[in-house]
Motif scaffolding. Structure first.
Motif, PDB file in Angstrom:
ATOM      1  N   PHE A 167       0.830  -1.212   0.000  1.00 29.31           N
ATOM      2  CA  PHE A 167       0.000   0.000   0.000  1.00 29.31           C
ATOM      3  C   PHE A 167       0.865   1.263   0.000  1.00 29.31           C
ATOM      4  O   PHE A 167       0.432   2.331   0.438  1.00 29.31           O
ATOM      5  CB  PHE A 167      -0.925   0.022   1.223  1.00 29.31           C
ATOM      6  CG  PHE A 167      -2.076  -0.933   1.148  1.00 29.31           C
ATOM      7  CD1 PHE A 167      -2.819  -1.063  -0.013  1.00 29.31           C
ATOM      8  CD2 PHE A 167      -2.418  -1.707   2.243  1.00 29.31           C
ATOM      9  CE1 PHE A 167      -3.880  -1.954  -0.084  1.00 29.31           C
ATOM     10  CE2 PHE A 167      -3.486  -2.597   2.184  1.00 29.31           C
ATOM     11  CZ  PHE A 167      -4.218  -2.724   1.014  1.00 29.31           C
ATOM     12  N   SER A 168       2.074   1.151  -0.509  1.00 28.71           N
ATOM     13  CA  SER A 168       2.998   2.290  -0.481  1.00 28.71           C
ATOM     14  C   SER A 168       2.536   3.455  -1.359  1.00 28.71           C
ATOM     15  O   SER A 168       3.037   4.572  -1.230  1.00 28.71           O
ATOM     16  CB  SER A 168       4.399   1.842  -0.927  1.00 28.71           C
ATOM     17  OG  SER A 168       4.351   1.292  -2.226  1.00 28.71           O
ATOM     18  N   PHE A 169       1.570   3.185  -2.252  1.00 29.54           N
ATOM     19  CA  PHE A 169       1.062   4.258  -3.111  1.00 29.54           C
ATOM     20  C   PHE A 169       0.167   5.234  -2.337  1.00 29.54           C
ATOM     21  O   PHE A 169      -0.136   6.327  -2.825  1.00 29.54           O
ATOM     22  CB  PHE A 169       0.264   3.661  -4.281  1.00 29.54           C
ATOM     23  CG  PHE A 169      -0.898   2.819  -3.854  1.00 29.54           C
ATOM     24  CD1 PHE A 169      -2.142   3.389  -3.599  1.00 29.54           C
ATOM     25  CD2 PHE A 169      -0.752   1.441  -3.689  1.00 29.54           C
ATOM     26  CE1 PHE A 169      -3.223   2.616  -3.207  1.00 29.54           C
ATOM     27  CE2 PHE A 169      -1.832   0.663  -3.291  1.00 29.54           C
ATOM     28  CZ  PHE A 169      -3.066   1.245  -3.051  1.00 29.54           C
ATOM     29  N   ILE A 170      -0.251   4.872  -1.124  1.00 24.70           N
ATOM     30  CA  ILE A 170      -1.092   5.764  -0.327  1.00 24.70           C
ATOM     31  C   ILE A 170      -0.228   6.903   0.230  1.00 24.70           C
ATOM     32  O   ILE A 170       0.826   6.670   0.828  1.00 24.70           O
ATOM     33  CB  ILE A 170      -1.772   4.989   0.821  1.00 24.70           C
ATOM     34  CG1 ILE A 170      -2.686   3.898   0.254  1.00 24.70           C
ATOM     35  CG2 ILE A 170      -2.559   5.932   1.726  1.00 24.70           C
ATOM     36  CD1 ILE A 170      -3.345   3.024   1.302  1.00 24.70           C
ATOM     37  N   SER A 171      -0.665   8.106   0.056  1.00 22.98           N
ATOM     38  CA  SER A 171       0.151   9.267   0.427  1.00 22.98           C
ATOM     39  C   SER A 171       0.270   9.453   1.934  1.00 22.98           C
ATOM     40  O   SER A 171       1.283   9.930   2.436  1.00 22.98           O
ATOM     41  CB  SER A 171      -0.430  10.533  -0.204  1.00 22.98           C
ATOM     42  OG  SER A 171      -1.783  10.708   0.199  1.00 22.98           O
ATOM     43  N   SER A 172      -0.745   9.093   2.663  1.00 20.94           N
ATOM     44  CA  SER A 172      -0.742   9.260   4.116  1.00 20.94           C
ATOM     45  C   SER A 172      -0.134   8.029   4.787  1.00 20.94           C
ATOM     46  O   SER A 172      -0.627   6.907   4.605  1.00 20.94           O
ATOM     47  CB  SER A 172      -2.159   9.485   4.638  1.00 20.94           C
ATOM     48  OG  SER A 172      -2.197   9.401   6.048  1.00 20.94           O
ATOM     49  N   GLN A 173       0.944   8.221   5.578  1.00 25.83           N
ATOM     50  CA  GLN A 173       1.581   7.098   6.263  1.00 25.83           C
ATOM     51  C   GLN A 173       0.655   6.465   7.294  1.00 25.83           C
ATOM     52  O   GLN A 173       0.632   5.235   7.456  1.00 25.83           O
ATOM     53  CB  GLN A 173       2.869   7.562   6.945  1.00 25.83           C
ATOM     54  CG  GLN A 173       4.015   7.833   5.980  1.00 25.83           C
ATOM     55  CD  GLN A 173       5.317   8.084   6.709  1.00 25.83           C
ATOM     56  OE1 GLN A 173       5.316   8.447   7.880  1.00 25.83           O
ATOM     57  NE2 GLN A 173       6.420   7.905   6.018  1.00 25.83           N
ATOM     58  N   ALA A 174      -0.110   7.293   7.985  1.00 18.89           N
ATOM     59  CA  ALA A 174      -1.038   6.773   8.993  1.00 18.89           C
ATOM     60  C   ALA A 174      -2.105   5.897   8.345  1.00 18.89           C
ATOM     61  O   ALA A 174      -2.422   4.807   8.842  1.00 18.89           O
ATOM     62  CB  ALA A 174      -1.681   7.927   9.759  1.00 18.89           C
TER      63      ALA A 174
END
Length: 356
Positions: free
Chosen positions: A310-317
């Motif tokens: 899921f590294s494409f998600i901009s929010s780390q949280a």
């Protein structure tokens, strides 16, 4: 087993704590506060697992009608190995996916892991084999398995609970003395048996409605203190040679684990004397995770710690929460849907054919 709700809640909490411990960095800031300090006690969470395991295994065995080794071994083996085999296959698939090709399955390492001989060589000396496919949380399974296997003959051939306790702690203390000079797998395992057996003793006292206090636990706790001091001697010997490392490595790690067991048991006794104040608000909500805590523990390395899908998600949280959700879903599928069906198929092995 509904009587053990508090233990189940603690198990669910400890499992999630270990996940967070392995996942966050040394600087996890929220509202200008570094919360990472709160999650530096993953080792202590595993020691809590050992104590809970000793309690529950003894509780279950004493309450069971069928106390044959065949039934005992079947229950322990299916509980450990059915979910574990699924996770081992998952680990190999993750390695292949990460490499973009079929990788070496390391059959020797796999076999030694299935024989429950794994530990973490970067933290302890003379390790037989590291956990399969870098899944470091699997180290504690080897201890659990051999505690199970040692528990049965002690129960069968030593009739007095007091004599059982004396035997285990003498064995653990002698093993600690050996371990200081010959730090190998067997004395290390037997040295930790005392921690697991604290759970057994607490379970017996609970079953017999005996008083549970520091005074009533003086003998086993004194045994842990003795092991702690022996480990301290080992730390001193290494420090003199100038080869001492951090709190999370041999020989400080072993001393730390013995101390952790003392603190956890003492804290539990005190909390119980205070009628488990705030327990329902702080710990009980984690009861929902208890049924899947085992798979959460053995699979979180792939789903959370070493995850990038899921590294494409901009929010780390948000990315982290997605990993947690995937881990919980997988754990639910394995524990609640797949495991019972496989167990049912194997249950026929316990049926003894009638003699003609």
């Amino acid at each position: 087993m509904s009587k053990l709700e508090k233990l189940d809640a603690l198990r669910g909490m400890a499992a999630l704590y270990v996940v967070i411990h392995h996942s966050i960095t040394s600087t996890f800031t929220l509202f200008s506060m570094n919360l990472a300090y709160l999650f530096r006690f993953g080792e202590e969470a595993v020691i809590l697992f050992f104590l809970l395991s000793g309690f529950v295994i003894n509780f279950s065995f004493v309450k069971s009608r069928d106390k044959t080794f065949r039934t005992y071994f079947f229950k322990r083996a299916t509980r450990i190995y059915i979910p574990l085999l699924i996770v081992l296959v998952l680990g190999y698939m993750v390695e292949c996916y990460g490499a973009g090709q079929v990788v070496d399955a390391h059959p020797k390492d796999l076999l030694l892991n299935l024989m429950m001989l794994q530990d973490i060589s970067s933290l302890k000396p003379n390790v037989v084999v590291d956990p399969y496919m870098h899944n470091s949380p699997l180290w504690s399974l080897s201890y659990e398995w051999w505690f199970y296997m040692l528990y049965f003959p002690i129960q069968k051939y030593i009739f007095s609970n007091h004599k059982k306790d004396i035997f285990v702690f003498c064995l653990s203390i002698i093993s600690a003395l050996i371990y200081v000079y010959f730090p190998t797998f067997l004395p290390r395992l037997l040295m930790y048996m005392g921690i697991w057996w604290l759970g057994v003793i607490l379970s017996n006292k609970y079953l017999n409605n005996d008083a549970i206090s520091l005074r009533s636990m003086a003998m086993p706790l004194s045994g842990i203190v003795a092991i702690f001091l022996i480990c301290g001697w080992g730390v001193y010997r290494v420090s003199v040679s100038g080869a001492l490392h951090g709190m999370g490595m041999h020989p400080v790690l072993e001393m730390r684990d013995q101390f952790s067991a003392l603190v956890i048991v003492a804290a539990g006794i005190f909390w119980r004397s205070q009628h488990w104040i705030f327990f329902d608000k702080i710990v009980k909500p984690f009861l929902i995770f208890a049924p899947i805590s085992y798979v959460v523990y053995i699979s979180h390395y792939y789903f959370v710690v070493n995850a990038h899908y899921f590294s494409f998600i901009s929010s780390q949280a948000l990315e982290f929460m997605c990993y947690i959700v995937m881990m919980l879903l997988f754990s639910y599928v394995v524990e609640v849907l797949i495991y019972p069906k496989i167990l049912k198929r194997f249950s026929g092995l316990l049926v003894v054919p009638a003699r003609i």
